[in-house]
Design a protein around this motif. Structure first.
Motif, mmCIF file in Angstrom:
data_model
loop_
_atom_site.group_PDB
_atom_site.id
_atom_site.type_symbol
_atom_site.label_atom_id
_atom_site.label_comp_id
_atom_site.label_asym_id
_atom_site.label_seq_id
_atom_site.Cartn_x
_atom_site.Cartn_y
_atom_site.Cartn_z
ATOM 1 N N UNK A 49 0.821 -1.219 0.000
ATOM 2 C CA UNK A 49 0.000 0.000 0.000
ATOM 3 C C UNK A 49 0.849 1.260 0.000
ATOM 4 N N UNK A 50 2.168 1.104 -0.102
ATOM 5 C CA UNK A 50 3.059 2.258 -0.173
ATOM 6 C C UNK A 50 3.460 2.825 1.175
ATOM 7 N N UNK A 51 3.204 2.086 2.245
ATOM 8 C CA UNK A 51 3.571 2.538 3.589
ATOM 9 C C UNK A 51 4.860 1.861 4.032
ATOM 10 N N UNK A 52 5.552 2.481 4.960
ATOM 11 C CA UNK A 52 6.801 1.898 5.486
ATOM 12 C C UNK A 52 6.530 0.706 6.389
ATOM 13 N N UNK A 53 5.413 0.735 7.060
ATOM 14 C CA UNK A 53 5.070 -0.333 7.988
ATOM 15 C C UNK A 53 3.628 -0.197 8.421
ATOM 16 N N UNK A 54 3.146 -1.146 9.220
ATOM 17 C CA UNK A 54 1.752 -1.116 9.659
ATOM 18 C C UNK A 54 1.434 0.135 10.470
ATOM 19 N N UNK A 55 0.227 0.622 10.298
ATOM 20 C CA UNK A 55 -0.264 1.750 11.091
ATOM 21 C C UNK A 55 -0.813 1.218 12.413
ATOM 22 N N UNK A 56 -0.697 2.032 13.431
ATOM 23 C CA UNK A 56 -1.273 1.706 14.738
ATOM 24 C C UNK A 56 -2.800 1.781 14.603
ATOM 25 N N UNK A 57 -3.518 0.879 15.264
ATOM 26 C CA UNK A 57 -4.975 0.867 15.209
ATOM 27 C C UNK A 57 -5.530 2.208 15.698
ATOM 28 N N UNK A 58 -6.536 2.739 14.990
ATOM 29 C CA UNK A 58 -7.131 4.023 15.379
ATOM 30 C C UNK A 58 -7.700 3.953 16.786
ATOM 31 N N UNK A 59 -8.290 2.807 17.132
ATOM 32 C CA UNK A 59 -8.910 2.705 18.457
ATOM 33 C C UNK A 59 -7.864 2.598 19.565
#
Length: 181
Positions: A49-59
């Motif tokens: 998806x073009x990101x460096x790594x996983x995003x932290x969950x919004x919740x």
């Protein structure tokens, strides 16, 4: 000692302490919440998806911000919010613009009987492990429900260590009234 509904003015704004998001926070939240979506747990999906790594969950971000607010001057003093407790620079700029989140339809009504009345948050950019977050909170609306009950909408903006706005929203809670003599 707590602040009472009567101690707050619409527009009062404070800044929370800051907190860094650690990998242990994310892993523990995976197991606590069951939120193991691949966008939060799969490095390869993130890279595709073009990101460096996983995003932290919004919740998780919302949960961490709730903890930061509980440590802020917003809750941990008594009486009106004093000048030294106020945000040195407003996250909303001059005046009271609503920004991304509209205050319309937030449901400040006397019909609700629950202490935590609701929330709405918009994710504006990904939060990563290693980001350090702080929140600006301001009183957005007040409602007297009865002589014994009241509610407040708290507008919240969350920033990372680069002063980028990462999350914005509001939450509503009942607020204790000053005891009558």
């Amino acid at each position: 000692m707590a602040r009472y509904f009567e101690d707050y003015e619409i527009g009062d704004e404070v800044v929370s302490p800051a907190r860094t998001v650690f990998e242990a926070d994310v892993v523990n939240f995976f197991y606590l919440s069951g939120d193991q979506n691949e966008s939060h747990s799969n490095l390869e999906v993130s890279r595709q998806r073009g990101l460096e790594g996983p995003a932290v969950q919004w919740n998780l971000v919302f949960t961490l911000v709730s903890g930061l607010l509980s440590r802020s001057a917003f809750y941990n003093s008594s009486g009106p919010i004093l000048a030294h407790e106020r945000a040195k620079k407003s996250a909303w700029g001059n005046g009271m613009p609503t920004g991304v989140v509209s205050s319309d339809g937030t449901g400040l009504s006397a019909d609700c009987k629950v202490g935590y009345r609701g929330f709405h948050f918009v994710n504006l950019r990904p939060v990563k492990v290693g980001d350090t977050l702080r929140a600006h909170v301001r009183v957005g609306a007040k409602l007297e429900l009865s002589p014994e009950r009241a509610a407040m909408r708290r507008d919240i903006r969350v920033f990372n260590q680069r002063d980028e706005l990462v999350q914005e929203g509001w939450h509503e809670m009942e607020s204790p009234r000053r005891p009558r003599k």
